[in-house]
Enzyme design. Structure first.
Site, mmCIF file in Angstrom:
data_model
loop_
_atom_site.group_PDB
_atom_site.id
_atom_site.type_symbol
_atom_site.label_atom_id
_atom_site.label_comp_id
_atom_site.label_asym_id
_atom_site.label_seq_id
_atom_site.Cartn_x
_atom_site.Cartn_y
_atom_site.Cartn_z
ATOM 1 C CG HIS A 108 -2.910 26.256 13.028
ATOM 2 N ND1 HIS A 108 -2.723 26.276 11.660
ATOM 3 C CD2 HIS A 108 -3.540 25.083 13.295
ATOM 4 C CE1 HIS A 108 -3.213 25.168 11.138
ATOM 5 N NE2 HIS A 108 -3.728 24.436 12.113
ATOM 6 C CD GLU B 93 0.806 30.402 12.009
ATOM 7 O OE1 GLU B 93 1.290 30.167 10.896
ATOM 8 O OE2 GLU B 93 0.375 29.494 12.768
ATOM 9 C CB CYS C 289 -2.235 26.857 6.830
ATOM 10 S SG CYS C 289 -3.261 27.387 8.227
ATOM 11 C CB CYS D 197 -2.383 30.951 9.886
ATOM 12 S SG CYS D 197 -2.678 29.687 11.162
#
Length: 152
Positions: free
Chosen positions: A56, A58, A86, A89
């Site tokens: 992801h 992040e 999410c 993260c």
């Protein structure tokens, strides 16, 4: 929640999101800046490209900033992302000791900050950043909506 003026790094996060979308990735972008506003890292989603479900935006940006700083702690750094993080993260943001989290669009389905588990509000969360959501929300929502409409 009061929202400050759209912070300068957010357009960089949107550029990373747009780039991710052009690569066929879900268009989410992230930028991390230090206390002086210097960009420490920026990334867009790369889960498909890297065949890595943890890639992801992040997490990629946190990894890059930590390597650049030579520390697993990013205390004093701020993270800007185009979609509400999410749970995975949010946990990484907590572990990295990010000072402030700024995000554009909320995510009712997978978000974990203002939706779902509200990770930073849990008693088991040992570090919570200051959170500023809804910064450039319409742009973040449009990026995602257009991406998914084009894939159907």
């Amino acid at each position: 929640m009061n929202h400050p003026k759209l912070p300068e790094p957010m357009p960089l996060a949107f550029a990373e999101a747009e780039s991710a979308g052009q690569r066929g990735e879900v268009p989410i972008g992230c930028v991390i800046v230090d206390q002086s506003g210097n960009v420490m890292a920026k990334a867009g989603n790369r889960t498909i490209e890297l065949k890595d479900p943890t890639a992801h935006a992040e997490l990629l940006a946190i990894r890059e900033a930590a390597a650049r700083l030579g520390s697993e702690r990013l205390a004093g750094c701020d993270l800007y992302v185009t979609l509400e993080p999410c749970t995975m993260c949010a946990a990484a943001i907590s572990f990295a000791r990010i000072r402030r989290l700024y995000f554009a669009a909320g995510d009712e389905k997978m978000g974990a900050v203002e939706h779902g588990p509200r990770f930073f509000a849990q008693a088991t969360c040992h570090h919570s950043p200051d959170v500023y959501g809804g910064l450039g929300e319409a742009r973040g929502q449009k990026l995602l909506r257009d991406f998914f409409q084009n894939r159907r």
